[in-house]
Design a protein around this motif. Sequence first.
Motif, mmCIF file in Angstrom:
data_model
loop_
_atom_site.group_PDB
_atom_site.id
_atom_site.type_symbol
_atom_site.label_atom_id
_atom_site.label_comp_id
_atom_site.label_asym_id
_atom_site.label_seq_id
_atom_site.Cartn_x
_atom_site.Cartn_y
_atom_site.Cartn_z
ATOM 1 N N LEU A 131 46.353 46.865 34.504
ATOM 2 C CA LEU A 131 46.604 45.018 34.824
ATOM 3 C C LEU A 131 46.399 44.042 35.884
ATOM 4 O O LEU A 131 45.754 43.711 36.157
ATOM 5 N N THR A 135 43.457 42.216 37.091
ATOM 6 C CA THR A 135 43.642 40.707 37.075
ATOM 7 C C THR A 135 43.636 40.311 38.589
ATOM 8 O O THR A 135 43.607 38.535 38.503
ATOM 9 N N LYS A 140 37.719 37.832 34.582
ATOM 10 C CA LYS A 140 37.983 37.521 32.514
ATOM 11 C C LYS A 140 38.033 39.210 32.562
ATOM 12 O O LYS A 140 37.940 40.207 32.710
ATOM 13 N N VAL A 141 39.900 39.552 31.329
ATOM 14 C CA VAL A 141 39.560 41.521 31.465
ATOM 15 C C VAL A 141 40.083 41.341 30.026
ATOM 16 O O VAL A 141 41.201 40.626 29.596
ATOM 17 N N PHE A 160 51.185 38.872 31.188
ATOM 18 C CA PHE A 160 49.342 39.049 31.549
ATOM 19 C C PHE A 160 49.489 38.039 30.078
ATOM 20 O O PHE A 160 47.964 38.398 29.167
ATOM 21 N N GLN A 162 46.611 36.031 30.498
ATOM 22 C CA GLN A 162 45.730 35.234 30.711
ATOM 23 C C GLN A 162 44.491 36.691 29.834
ATOM 24 O O GLN A 162 43.038 36.461 30.202
ATOM 25 N N VAL A 163 45.191 38.267 29.767
ATOM 26 C CA VAL A 163 44.121 39.134 29.126
ATOM 27 C C VAL A 163 43.837 39.296 28.094
ATOM 28 O O VAL A 163 45.309 38.787 27.123
ATOM 29 N N ALA A 182 40.053 35.859 26.599
ATOM 30 C CA ALA A 182 40.260 35.946 28.129
ATOM 31 C C ALA A 182 40.251 34.738 28.758
ATOM 32 O O ALA A 182 38.909 33.982 28.752
ATOM 33 N N LYS A 188 45.505 33.988 40.182
ATOM 34 C CA LYS A 188 45.787 35.535 40.729
ATOM 35 C C LYS A 188 45.118 36.346 41.620
ATOM 36 O O LYS A 188 45.488 37.606 41.652
#
Length: 281
Positions: A131, A135, A140-141, A160, A162-163, A182, A188
């Motif tokens: 990750l 990222t 988008k992850v 994390f 935003q994951v 996501a 980042k």
Amino acid sequence: MFEAAEFMPLYAHFFNISNLREIIYKKKPEFISNVLKNSGFWDYYRRDMTLLDVFNISYELLLDKYRCEYVYKNRLLVHELVEKKHPKLMNMFTEIYINKSKADMLVVNGTLTLYEIKTEIDNFTRLRNQLEDYTKAVEKVYVVVPEKKLNALEKELEGFEQVGVLIMGDSHEMEIEEYRPACSDLEKISQEHIFNTLNGQEIRKIFPDAEYQEAKKLFLEKSKKDCFEIFHKFLSKRKSYRQEFVSALPFSLKMAGFQVSKLTQKERGYFVDKIYQNFER
């Protein structure tokens, strides 16, 4: 018995590119033939089966008893190609390196969306490092997990935020549910991570007169937004797969077709011809 747990990883290997190539280049695929013989498969099935029948039965066994990475990828591929109906789907990759980590699936449309799969038989040992790489290069992850791994995953995602998370359903249909979305966070993005993911030809197109280290120095001086847009542009143009070929294949072979579609037109034709022929024991 052919349904014994010991044979499930072997059935999963039927869908590996090396064994798919055997179908194309050899009169009889040796690995598949040996597994079917040693597992007692032919004690339960008729003699006039096609190779496609073998793949379909093997896939059903994997769905019921050994939900490996292939069935997850196959389900995600159908989700992206058919169900989501992307108006701007440009490209798609599997097993693509992002910096030092190999991602399971990357979709290129209006942005870059990456999927990292952790099946029932996987662990989270490398996830945080993965990750960290993803990222810093992709907008988008998502991590894709079965519901039973959700609690353990949430601990791994600390830091994390935003994951996103997708849950792969336990049913035979493997319904996909978005547990958390996501979020985009281009701040980042790391210019270095993107540069390390570009191939040599792409780097030379950006800096035709610069040596590698000079090109890297110049790239790192660009804004994060510019670096991401360059990366997106190159990924949209990389040769990846042939959607019409994949779309025409039966469900169990969508992801296999994704791999085979990178071969020549002649090789793809051999593959299609072979799967509809009777399987020679």
